[in-house]
Scaffold this active site. Structure first.
Site, PDB file in Angstrom:
ATOM      1  N   HIS A 156       0.839  -1.227   0.000  1.00  0.00           N
ATOM      2  CA  HIS A 156       0.000   0.000   0.000  1.00  0.00           C
ATOM      3  C   HIS A 156       0.862   1.260   0.000  1.00  0.00           C
ATOM      4  O   HIS A 156       0.424   2.299   0.491  1.00  0.00           O
ATOM      5  CB  HIS A 156      -0.959   0.039   1.202  1.00  0.00           C
ATOM      6  CG  HIS A 156      -1.698  -1.240   1.439  1.00  0.00           C
ATOM      7  ND1 HIS A 156      -2.931  -1.518   0.895  1.00  0.00           N
ATOM      8  CD2 HIS A 156      -1.346  -2.351   2.154  1.00  0.00           C
ATOM      9  CE1 HIS A 156      -3.324  -2.718   1.279  1.00  0.00           C
ATOM     10  NE2 HIS A 156      -2.374  -3.257   2.039  1.00  0.00           N
ATOM     11  N   SER A 277      15.038  21.533 -15.962  1.00  0.00           N
ATOM     12  CA  SER A 277      13.831  22.302 -16.242  1.00  0.00           C
ATOM     13  C   SER A 277      14.243  23.603 -16.901  1.00  0.00           C
ATOM     14  O   SER A 277      15.312  24.141 -16.616  1.00  0.00           O
ATOM     15  CB  SER A 277      13.095  22.578 -14.935  1.00  0.00           C
ATOM     16  OG  SER A 277      12.323  23.756 -15.053  1.00  0.00           O
ATOM     17  N   LYS A 283      16.218  21.590 -10.782  1.00  0.00           N
ATOM     18  CA  LYS A 283      15.547  20.340 -11.142  1.00  0.00           C
ATOM     19  C   LYS A 283      16.434  19.326 -11.861  1.00  0.00           C
ATOM     20  O   LYS A 283      17.317  19.673 -12.632  1.00  0.00           O
ATOM     21  CB  LYS A 283      14.353  20.654 -12.047  1.00  0.00           C
ATOM     22  CG  LYS A 283      13.259  21.385 -11.306  1.00  0.00           C
ATOM     23  CD  LYS A 283      12.350  20.426 -10.596  1.00  0.00           C
ATOM     24  CE  LYS A 283      11.229  20.150 -11.542  1.00  0.00           C
ATOM     25  NZ  LYS A 283      10.248  19.255 -11.151  1.00  0.00           N
ATOM     26  N   GLU A 290       9.823   8.400 -17.001  1.00  0.00           N
ATOM     27  CA  GLU A 290       8.422   8.805 -17.201  1.00  0.00           C
ATOM     28  C   GLU A 290       7.941   8.415 -18.596  1.00  0.00           C
ATOM     29  O   GLU A 290       6.795   7.993 -18.781  1.00  0.00           O
ATOM     30  CB  GLU A 290       8.277  10.316 -17.015  1.00  0.00           C
ATOM     31  CG  GLU A 290       8.477  10.756 -15.569  1.00  0.00           C
ATOM     32  CD  GLU A 290       8.635  12.267 -15.466  1.00  0.00           C
ATOM     33  OE1 GLU A 290       7.633  12.969 -15.668  1.00  0.00           O
ATOM     34  OE2 GLU A 290       9.757  12.733 -15.193  1.00  0.00           O
TER      35      GLU A 290
END
Ligand code: ARG
Length: 457
Positions: A156, A277, A283, A290
């Site tokens: 979980h 970024s 970043k 992804e």
């Protein structure tokens, strides 16, 4: 230009209709399969005396020349042709004259395209299998290196029990071994020759389908001509095996993304597999992971698209089936790209054991071990579970962890607890005690690594 299939018709087809009908802009990638398939066909025609041996030789060397010229960039594929089959035959006839026109004896584009696609997919599967092999090897190596790195195992997405990083990586290795197995299975059913099924009903010529099949490396031939030209279940199977694989890669990618976040910081990806970024200078984004997660949707889409295309088709060939190739090629290319990025991404990632350990020390992931300790001292498991839970609640209320409770506090909860409890709930002990087969103990992890390597061998 007059169509090679202009038999009954004499009128020109509409330009837009031609464009709509054409498949050469995607099936040209099968030129190699088309030409080698035709070479085997010509050889068979010669061997059976359907054409003369001399004619077969002329056709074969003509085809060899076309292949060499395309490979060398000397012959450009003419995108105004309807498909790759028409292009090759047209060039052959231009180069050889009337002999070229004999190639299509005892054959149809229907069995030809099925042949090309099966050969193309077979080669693509071999490539993917090699890549999968390499990926599993990297996982086994990373597991070897991280055999004693402790991290929290989750259910979980809540910290559950301590495991090693190796154990976590090996879970993916096992999934990928099954993916390899599935792909091999798909390859087996793909490697069946449809050539000789002709348009749909077979042929009146005295052909030898096994001759062609063996020449082209097939293990079997399609046993029914209608089936041979009209089924694409091997493509569907490939895309479903690819979908399962992508589902695994996507879950893995999701974890890589989580682990790379400041919230986890279990790993740091190499700069080679991250981006920055355009506005936020701090970043470091896991774009590649992804994209692997994102591209999984494409592959599922390819599968569903082809299933949908096929579902209402009467036997045998229908032009709808031309839609098969782009979906198959897209899946091949997507999986190929994902694997080409994922494997080195994993090989070059930096593992941050201290952060994993720190996370493991929070979250009371040794609470089960505390309960097990009480069971070994004679308490029934349900009661032990309760005592352990109450001690966790006390820790949370007082901002402590199980390791920092005093012996008095422990004994207030149960007289069965002694000094040895601290050793017992130490995370290393917790991991080491999980000796059941497939568990997270060092011995089990080593056995798993050996198993994975054995499967790869
Ligand atoms: N381009 C076609 C395809 O991809 C080749 C087969 C054409 N056959 C036909 N009967 N029109 O399916």
């Amino acid at each position: 230009m007059a169509k090679m299939w202009a038999g009954r018709t004499s009128g020109e087809t509409d330009r837009v209709a031609d464009e709509f009908n054409s498949s050469i802009h995607f099936d040209s990638r099968m030129y190699r399969e088309d030409i080698t398939g035709s070479m085997a066909h010509a050889a068979m025609l010669g061997a059976r005396g359907i054409i003369t041996e001399a004619e077969a030789d002329v056709l074969i060397s003509g085809l060899e020349g076309i292949l060499a010229d395309i490979d060398a960039g000397k012959l450009e594929i003419d995108m105004s042709c309807e498909d790759i089959h028409m292009f090759v035959e047209q060039v052959l006839t231009e180069r050889l004259g009337d002999v070229g026109k004999k190639l299509h004896t005892a054959r149809s584009r229907n069995d030809q395209v099925a042949l090309d696609l099966r050969m193309h997919l077979r080669a693509a599967i071999d490539g993917l299998l090699e890549q999968l092999h390499e990926l599993v090897e990297v996982l086994a190596d990373q597991a070897e290196e991280n055999k004693s790195v402790i991290m929290p195992g989750y259910t979980h997405l809540q910290r559950a029990q301590p495991i090693t990083f190796a154990q976590h990586l090996l879970a993916y290795a096992m999934m990928l071994l099954r993916d390899i197995d599935r792909m091999k299975d798909v390859r087996r059913r793909t490697n069946v020759s449809p050539i000789g099924c002709c348009a749909l009903a077979g042929t009146t010529y005295d052909t030898d389908r096994w001759f062609e099949a063996k020449k082209l490396g097939f293990d079997d031939i399609c046993r029914n001509s209608l089936d041979g030209v009209s089924d694409r279940d091997f493509c569907v199977e490939f895309m479903s095996a690819a979908s399962v694989l992508m589902m695994h890669l996507s879950r893995f990618a999701e974890e890589i993304i989580l682990w790379s976040s400041w919230e986890f910081k279990f790993i740091e990806l190499s700069d080679a597999y991250t981006t920055g970024s355009s506005i936020m200078p701090q970043k470091k984004n896991p774009d590649m992971a992804e994209l692997i997660r994102g591209k999984t949707g494409r592959v599922y889409g390819d599968l569903v698209a082809l299933l949908t295309t096929l579902k209402g088709l009467p036997l045998a060939y229908n032009k709808d089936m031309q839609e098969d190739k782009e979906r198959v090629f897209d899946t091949i290319d997507t999986v190929d790209m994902c694997l080409r990025v994922l494997t080195p991404m994993l090989a070059t990632m930096t593992v941050l054991p201290n952060n994993m350990k720190q996370a493991a020390q929070k979250g009371f992931i040794n609470a089960t071990d505390l309960a097990d300790y009480l069971v070994k001292k004679g308490m029934p498991f349900r009661s032990a579970y309760k005592v352990s839970g109450q001690l966790v609640a006390k820790c949370i209320a007082e901002g402590k962890v199980l390791e920092t409770l005093t012996l008095e506090e422990y004994r207030a909860a149960s007289e069965l607890i002694d000094e040895d409890i601290y050793q017992e709930i130490d995370l290393t002990t917790c991991v080491e005690k999980r000796i059941s087969e497939g568990g997270t103990s060092l011995r089990s992890v080593e056995a798993q690594i050996a198993y994975v390597k054995e499967q790869l061998a």
